[in-house]
Scaffold this motif. Sequence first.
Motif, PDB file in Angstrom:
ATOM      1  N   ALA A  81       0.814  -1.224   0.000  1.00  0.00           N
ATOM      2  CA  ALA A  81       0.000   0.000   0.000  1.00  0.00           C
ATOM      3  C   ALA A  81       0.842   1.266   0.000  1.00  0.00           C
ATOM      4  CB  ALA A  81      -0.910  -0.007   1.231  1.00  0.00           C
ATOM      5  N   CYS A  82       2.149   1.128  -0.021  1.00  0.00           N
ATOM      6  CA  CYS A  82       3.041   2.281   0.160  1.00  0.00           C
ATOM      7  C   CYS A  82       2.936   3.266  -1.021  1.00  0.00           C
ATOM      8  CB  CYS A  82       4.485   1.796   0.299  1.00  0.00           C
ATOM      9  SG  CYS A  82       5.673   3.147   0.556  1.00  0.00           S
ATOM     10  N   ASN A  83       2.904   4.522  -0.690  1.00  0.00           N
ATOM     11  CA  ASN A  83       2.960   5.560  -1.731  1.00  0.00           C
ATOM     12  C   ASN A  83       3.945   6.656  -1.330  1.00  0.00           C
ATOM     13  OD1 ASN A  83       1.586   6.797   0.309  1.00  0.00           O
ATOM     14  ND2 ASN A  83      -0.284   7.209  -0.864  1.00  0.00           N
ATOM     15  N   ALA A  84       5.023   6.211  -0.678  1.00  0.00           N
ATOM     16  CA  ALA A  84       5.992   7.178  -0.150  1.00  0.00           C
ATOM     17  C   ALA A  84       6.856   7.810  -1.226  1.00  0.00           C
ATOM     18  CB  ALA A  84       6.872   6.501   0.900  1.00  0.00           C
ATOM     19  N   CYS A  85       6.941   7.176  -2.383  1.00  0.00           N
ATOM     20  CA  CYS A  85       7.685   7.819  -3.480  1.00  0.00           C
ATOM     21  C   CYS A  85       6.899   7.636  -4.780  1.00  0.00           C
ATOM     22  CB  CYS A  85       9.102   7.259  -3.600  1.00  0.00           C
ATOM     23  SG  CYS A  85       9.236   5.699  -4.493  1.00  0.00           S
ATOM     24  N   GLY A  86       7.391   8.290  -5.811  1.00  0.00           N
ATOM     25  CA  GLY A  86       6.663   8.291  -7.081  1.00  0.00           C
ATOM     26  C   GLY A  86       6.582   6.943  -7.763  1.00  0.00           C
ATOM     27  N   LEU A  87       7.384   5.992  -7.341  1.00  0.00           N
ATOM     28  CA  LEU A  87       7.337   4.676  -7.986  1.00  0.00           C
ATOM     29  C   LEU A  87       6.015   3.959  -7.735  1.00  0.00           C
ATOM     30  CD1 LEU A  87      10.970   3.299  -7.474  1.00  0.00           C
ATOM     31  CD2 LEU A  87      10.006   4.611  -9.371  1.00  0.00           C
ATOM     32  N   CYS A  88       5.249   4.424  -6.777  1.00  0.00           N
ATOM     33  CA  CYS A  88       3.939   3.796  -6.551  1.00  0.00           C
ATOM     34  C   CYS A  88       3.042   3.970  -7.774  1.00  0.00           C
ATOM     35  CB  CYS A  88       3.274   4.357  -5.295  1.00  0.00           C
ATOM     36  SG  CYS A  88       2.814   6.099  -5.436  1.00  0.00           S
ATOM     37  N   ARG A  89       3.339   4.987  -8.584  1.00  0.00           N
ATOM     38  CA  ARG A  89       2.497   5.258  -9.755  1.00  0.00           C
ATOM     39  C   ARG A  89       2.877   4.409 -10.963  1.00  0.00           C
ATOM     40  NH1 ARG A  89       3.245  10.409  -7.527  1.00  0.00           N
ATOM     41  NH2 ARG A  89       4.931  10.910  -8.967  1.00  0.00           N
ATOM     42  N   SER A  90       4.065   3.821 -10.944  1.00  0.00           N
ATOM     43  CA  SER A  90       4.499   3.038 -12.104  1.00  0.00           C
ATOM     44  C   SER A  90       4.413   1.537 -11.866  1.00  0.00           C
ATOM     45  CB  SER A  90       5.931   3.416 -12.492  1.00  0.00           C
ATOM     46  OG  SER A  90       6.818   3.283 -11.403  1.00  0.00           O
ATOM     47  N   ARG A  91       4.006   1.131 -10.697  1.00  0.00           N
ATOM     48  CA  ARG A  91       3.958  -0.305 -10.402  1.00  0.00           C
ATOM     49  C   ARG A  91       2.582  -0.882 -10.722  1.00  0.00           C
ATOM     50  NH1 ARG A  91       3.578   0.918  -4.023  1.00  0.00           N
ATOM     51  NH2 ARG A  91       1.318   1.055  -3.889  1.00  0.00           N
ATOM     52  N   ASN A  92       2.585  -2.161 -11.067  1.00  0.00           N
ATOM     53  CA  ASN A  92       1.345  -2.919 -11.035  1.00  0.00           C
ATOM     54  C   ASN A  92       1.184  -3.576  -9.671  1.00  0.00           C
ATOM     55  OD1 ASN A  92       0.131  -2.679 -13.723  1.00  0.00           O
ATOM     56  ND2 ASN A  92       2.044  -3.578 -14.422  1.00  0.00           N
ATOM     57  N   VAL A 152      14.543  -1.279  -4.029  1.00  0.00           N
ATOM     58  CA  VAL A 152      13.253  -0.597  -4.000  1.00  0.00           C
ATOM     59  C   VAL A 152      12.195  -1.619  -4.379  1.00  0.00           C
ATOM     60  CG1 VAL A 152      14.143   1.718  -4.492  1.00  0.00           C
ATOM     61  CG2 VAL A 152      13.424   0.240  -6.376  1.00  0.00           C
ATOM     62  N   LYS A 153      11.009  -1.422  -3.875  1.00  0.00           N
ATOM     63  CA  LYS A 153       9.982  -2.457  -3.978  1.00  0.00           C
ATOM     64  C   LYS A 153       9.013  -2.264  -5.141  1.00  0.00           C
ATOM     65  CE  LYS A 153      11.868  -3.580  -0.075  1.00  0.00           C
ATOM     66  NZ  LYS A 153      13.096  -4.403  -0.148  1.00  0.00           N
ATOM     67  N   CYS A 154       9.166  -1.159  -5.869  1.00  0.00           N
ATOM     68  CA  CYS A 154       8.244  -0.894  -6.969  1.00  0.00           C
ATOM     69  C   CYS A 154       9.034  -0.625  -8.250  1.00  0.00           C
ATOM     70  CB  CYS A 154       7.367   0.325  -6.653  1.00  0.00           C
ATOM     71  SG  CYS A 154       6.437   0.135  -5.121  1.00  0.00           S
ATOM     72  N   ARG A 155       8.439  -1.022  -9.366  1.00  0.00           N
ATOM     73  CA  ARG A 155       9.116  -0.925 -10.657  1.00  0.00           C
ATOM     74  C   ARG A 155       9.192   0.525 -11.143  1.00  0.00           C
ATOM     75  NH1 ARG A 155       6.683  -2.594 -16.491  1.00  0.00           N
ATOM     76  NH2 ARG A 155       8.630  -2.538 -17.672  1.00  0.00           N
ATOM     77  N   VAL A 168      16.176   6.335  -0.790  1.00  0.00           N
ATOM     78  CA  VAL A 168      16.024   6.885   0.557  1.00  0.00           C
ATOM     79  C   VAL A 168      14.618   6.614   1.087  1.00  0.00           C
ATOM     80  CG1 VAL A 168      15.903   9.053   1.833  1.00  0.00           C
ATOM     81  CG2 VAL A 168      17.830   8.615   0.293  1.00  0.00           C
ATOM     82  N   GLN A 169      13.632   6.863   0.244  1.00  0.00           N
ATOM     83  CA  GLN A 169      12.255   6.658   0.702  1.00  0.00           C
ATOM     84  C   GLN A 169      11.983   5.204   1.024  1.00  0.00           C
ATOM     85  OE1 GLN A 169       9.904   9.005   1.329  1.00  0.00           O
ATOM     86  NE2 GLN A 169      11.532  10.483   0.956  1.00  0.00           N
ATOM     87  N   CYS A 170      12.617   4.302   0.293  1.00  0.00           N
ATOM     88  CA  CYS A 170      12.311   2.872   0.437  1.00  0.00           C
ATOM     89  C   CYS A 170      13.220   2.181   1.447  1.00  0.00           C
ATOM     90  CB  CYS A 170      12.434   2.187  -0.930  1.00  0.00           C
ATOM     91  SG  CYS A 170      11.312   0.788  -1.141  1.00  0.00           S
ATOM     92  N   ALA A 171      14.215   2.903   1.943  1.00  0.00           N
ATOM     93  CA  ALA A 171      15.229   2.262   2.786  1.00  0.00           C
ATOM     94  C   ALA A 171      14.636   1.639   4.047  1.00  0.00           C
ATOM     95  CB  ALA A 171      16.303   3.285   3.162  1.00  0.00           C
ATOM     96  N   ALA A 172      13.597   2.251   4.572  1.00  0.00           N
ATOM     97  CA  ALA A 172      13.040   1.733   5.820  1.00  0.00           C
ATOM     98  C   ALA A 172      12.476   0.328   5.649  1.00  0.00           C
ATOM     99  CB  ALA A 172      11.959   2.676   6.333  1.00  0.00           C
ATOM    100  N   TRP A 173      11.920   0.067   4.464  1.00  0.00           N
ATOM    101  CA  TRP A 173      11.396  -1.291   4.228  1.00  0.00           C
ATOM    102  C   TRP A 173      12.530  -2.304   4.200  1.00  0.00           C
ATOM    103  CZ3 TRP A 173       6.707  -1.222   5.464  1.00  0.00           C
ATOM    104  CH2 TRP A 173       5.798  -0.274   5.008  1.00  0.00           C
ATOM    105  N   LEU A 174      13.605  -1.950   3.517  1.00  0.00           N
ATOM    106  CA  LEU A 174      14.745  -2.869   3.471  1.00  0.00           C
ATOM    107  C   LEU A 174      15.339  -3.070   4.864  1.00  0.00           C
ATOM    108  CD1 LEU A 174      16.750  -4.564   1.845  1.00  0.00           C
ATOM    109  CD2 LEU A 174      18.099  -2.481   1.493  1.00  0.00           C
TER     110      LEU A 174
HETATM  111  S1  SF4 Z   1       9.447   2.090  -4.076  1.00  0.00           S
HETATM  112 FE1  SF4 Z   1       9.382   1.800  -1.827  1.00  0.00          FE
HETATM  113  S2  SF4 Z   1       9.028   3.856  -0.960  1.00  0.00           S
HETATM  114 FE2  SF4 Z   1       8.494   3.942  -3.158  1.00  0.00          FE
HETATM  115  S3  SF4 Z   1       6.288   3.539  -3.205  1.00  0.00           S
HETATM  116 FE3  SF4 Z   1       7.333   1.568  -3.530  1.00  0.00          FE
HETATM  117  S4  SF4 Z   1       7.483   0.658  -1.468  1.00  0.00           S
HETATM  118 FE4  SF4 Z   1       7.016   2.860  -1.177  1.00  0.00          FE
END
Ligand code: SF4
Length: 257
Positions: A81-92, A152-155, A168-174
């Motif tokens: 559900a993460c939308n902390a960075c712009g990659l949330c918009r490019s992922r399926n 990073v978790k999103c494409r 940086v935004q995704c580092a906390a998940w890692l």
């Molecule tokens: S790449 Fe990481 S920080 Fe960015 S939206 Fe996906 S999970 Fe969140």
Amino acid sequence: MNRLRQLNELGIDTVWRLRGPSVAVPGLAAAGAGMPAGADRVAPGAAAGAGAGAVAVLGEAALRGVTVPSGWDALEQGVAACNACGLCRSRNRAVPGRGDRSAALMIVGDAPDAEEDAEGEPFAGQSGRLLDNMLGAIGLARGAGAYVTNIVKCRPPAQRSPQADEFVQCAAWLQAQVDLVSPRLILVLGRSAAQGILGGEASVPLLRGQMHRWRDRPVLVSYHPTQLLHTPRDKAKAWEDLLRVRHELSRQPSDRR
Ligand code: SF4
């Protein structure tokens, strides 16, 4: 599939045989056997140059990116559900990670590609099969002794590499995954992942072969399997790196510097 067949499929059999009898396929049974020359040249702490940027890139301040809930289920739901960075918009689909949750080895790759994005699984498709074969050759699997994830978790869109602010935004998940798995060794595969974790702009060829550290854990760097598919001659080097992994995992904590 036995190890000899796995190695033949990896395309490294010929190179290996040229290196002489000290490195034998069945020799995997002996701790440390098959170690590449110079494998004991462990550089304690961050390696000069490349490793020095580790804290700077994914340091404590970087953990402000997202608020990480505790526990695996909450973590995976949080990533999805993460939308902390712009990659949330490019992922399926977000690609949190998969494998043995108490693994000795954590593998961190680059950003998810199209197949990973579609399947929600890191290291999918042909590169994933290559990685599985390589892990199998040292007696590991992503569900048995190894946990795999990406930096990073999103494409990213248009097959671009992830950018520093996305690391940086995704580092906390890692970091949360590292804390939960508590691996004895982290193997970083690919240039983006290596530069994101270790900092700097050094290439994989420069970073591999040294022991780095990230958040007080030992880190080795090697080629991403996708790169190996494009450049098969690097498979022999990747195999040397895996032997180093195997050697490091076989060492007792008191043996490590
Ligand atoms: S790449 Fe990481 S920080 Fe960015 S939206 Fe996906 S999970 Fe969140």
